[in-house]
Design a protein around this motif. Structure first.
Motif, PDB file in Angstrom:
ATOM      1  N   LEU A   1      11.923   1.740  -0.570  1.00  0.00           N
ATOM      2  CA  LEU A   1      12.183   3.048   0.038  1.00  0.00           C
ATOM      3  C   LEU A   1      13.404   3.726  -0.547  1.00  0.00           C
ATOM      4  CD1 LEU A   1      11.321   2.344   3.762  1.00  0.00           C
ATOM      5  CD2 LEU A   1       9.886   3.390   1.989  1.00  0.00           C
ATOM      6  N   GLU A   2      14.251   2.988  -1.233  1.00  0.00           N
ATOM      7  CA  GLU A   2      15.462   3.561  -1.812  1.00  0.00           C
ATOM      8  C   GLU A   2      15.307   3.943  -3.279  1.00  0.00           C
ATOM      9  OE1 GLU A   2      18.857   1.140  -0.931  1.00  0.00           O
ATOM     10  OE2 GLU A   2      18.315   0.993   1.179  1.00  0.00           O
ATOM     11  N   LEU A   3      14.098   3.816  -3.815  1.00  0.00           N
ATOM     12  CA  LEU A   3      13.869   4.214  -5.208  1.00  0.00           C
ATOM     13  C   LEU A   3      14.108   5.704  -5.384  1.00  0.00           C
ATOM     14  CD1 LEU A   3      10.518   2.411  -6.087  1.00  0.00           C
ATOM     15  CD2 LEU A   3      12.798   1.824  -6.899  1.00  0.00           C
TER      16      LEU A   3
ATOM     17  N   ASP B   1       0.847  -1.186   0.000  1.00  0.00           N
ATOM     18  CA  ASP B   1       0.000   0.000   0.000  1.00  0.00           C
ATOM     19  C   ASP B   1       0.885   1.240   0.000  1.00  0.00           C
ATOM     20  OD1 ASP B   1      -2.471  -1.454   0.267  1.00  0.00           O
ATOM     21  OD2 ASP B   1      -1.964  -1.772   2.375  1.00  0.00           O
ATOM     22  N   PHE B   2       0.554   2.163  -0.882  1.00  0.00           N
ATOM     23  CA  PHE B   2       1.242   3.446  -0.979  1.00  0.00           C
ATOM     24  C   PHE B   2       0.185   4.519  -0.822  1.00  0.00           C
ATOM     25  CE2 PHE B   2       3.318   0.235  -3.509  1.00  0.00           C
ATOM     26  CZ  PHE B   2       4.636   0.305  -3.076  1.00  0.00           C
ATOM     27  N   MET B   3       0.132   5.153   0.349  1.00  0.00           N
ATOM     28  CA  MET B   3      -0.892   6.153   0.651  1.00  0.00           C
ATOM     29  C   MET B   3      -0.245   7.526   0.642  1.00  0.00           C
ATOM     30  SD  MET B   3      -2.880   4.003   3.530  1.00  0.00           S
ATOM     31  CE  MET B   3      -3.392   2.325   3.175  1.00  0.00           C
ATOM     32  N   CYS B   4      -0.693   8.354  -0.277  1.00  0.00           N
ATOM     33  CA  CYS B   4      -0.037   9.641  -0.529  1.00  0.00           C
ATOM     34  C   CYS B   4      -0.476  10.724   0.450  1.00  0.00           C
ATOM     35  CB  CYS B   4      -0.310  10.073  -1.966  1.00  0.00           C
ATOM     36  SG  CYS B   4       0.458   8.959  -3.166  1.00  0.00           S
TER      37      CYS B   4
ATOM     38  N   GLN C   1       7.962  -6.709   6.019  1.00  0.00           N
ATOM     39  CA  GLN C   1       9.252  -6.072   5.742  1.00  0.00           C
ATOM     40  C   GLN C   1       9.567  -6.010   4.252  1.00  0.00           C
ATOM     41  OE1 GLN C   1      10.849  -4.705   8.383  1.00  0.00           O
ATOM     42  NE2 GLN C   1       9.057  -5.444   9.465  1.00  0.00           N
ATOM     43  N   GLN C   2       8.670  -6.469   3.416  1.00  0.00           N
ATOM     44  CA  GLN C   2       8.958  -6.578   1.986  1.00  0.00           C
ATOM     45  C   GLN C   2       9.016  -5.230   1.268  1.00  0.00           C
ATOM     46  OE1 GLN C   2       9.880  -9.628   0.755  1.00  0.00           O
ATOM     47  NE2 GLN C   2       9.783 -10.017   2.957  1.00  0.00           N
ATOM     48  N   TYR C   3       8.480  -4.195   1.871  1.00  0.00           N
ATOM     49  CA  TYR C   3       8.485  -2.867   1.260  1.00  0.00           C
ATOM     50  C   TYR C   3       9.853  -2.193   1.326  1.00  0.00           C
ATOM     51  CZ  TYR C   3       8.587  -0.897   5.917  1.00  0.00           C
ATOM     52  OH  TYR C   3       8.967  -0.570   7.189  1.00  0.00           O
TER      53      TYR C   3
END
Length: 109
Positions: free
Chosen positions: A97-99, A24-27, A91-93
């Motif tokens: 985070l380094e993109l 999930d990516f919540m802006c 922990q798979q996300y």
């Protein structure tokens, strides 16, 4: 360059059953959501490369009213298998985070 945390107030991964991971990516706001979706970085090729799965098995759903993007894909290892190093998928996300992403566009006056 920016990161997902510049766009999102929440980035998480979790199980969606023993065979599926979901992200999930919540802006932060509509501007961040529109910019994130516009980058096209959250695509099947990215997730296929990171998690060793077929692009055709990845589902990406944009939720404009929730200012969120959801990505689902098969777990690399079935939950509970002896090789499962992340039983809950929480922990798979981390590699995401380094993109490197382009900076957010300026706010309109």
């Amino acid at each position: 360059m920016a990161t997902l945390l510049d766009y999102c107030s929440l980035v998480r991964s979790k199980n969606a059953g023993p065979f599926t991971l979901t992200f999930d990516f919540m802006c932060h706001d509509r501007r961040a959501y529109t910019a994130l979706v516009g980058t096209g970085v959250l695509n099947a090729a990215l997730f296929a490369g990171l998690f060793g799965t077929d692009e055709d098995d990845i589902l990406i759903v944009n939720h404009p009213s929730a200012l969120a993007v959801k990505v689902s894909l098969p777990r690399p290892v079935v939950q509970g298998d002896l090789r499962d190093s992340d039983h809950y998928g929480g922990q798979q996300y981390a590699p995401l985070l380094e993109l490197d992403l382009p900076g957010l566009p300026s706010r309109e006056p």
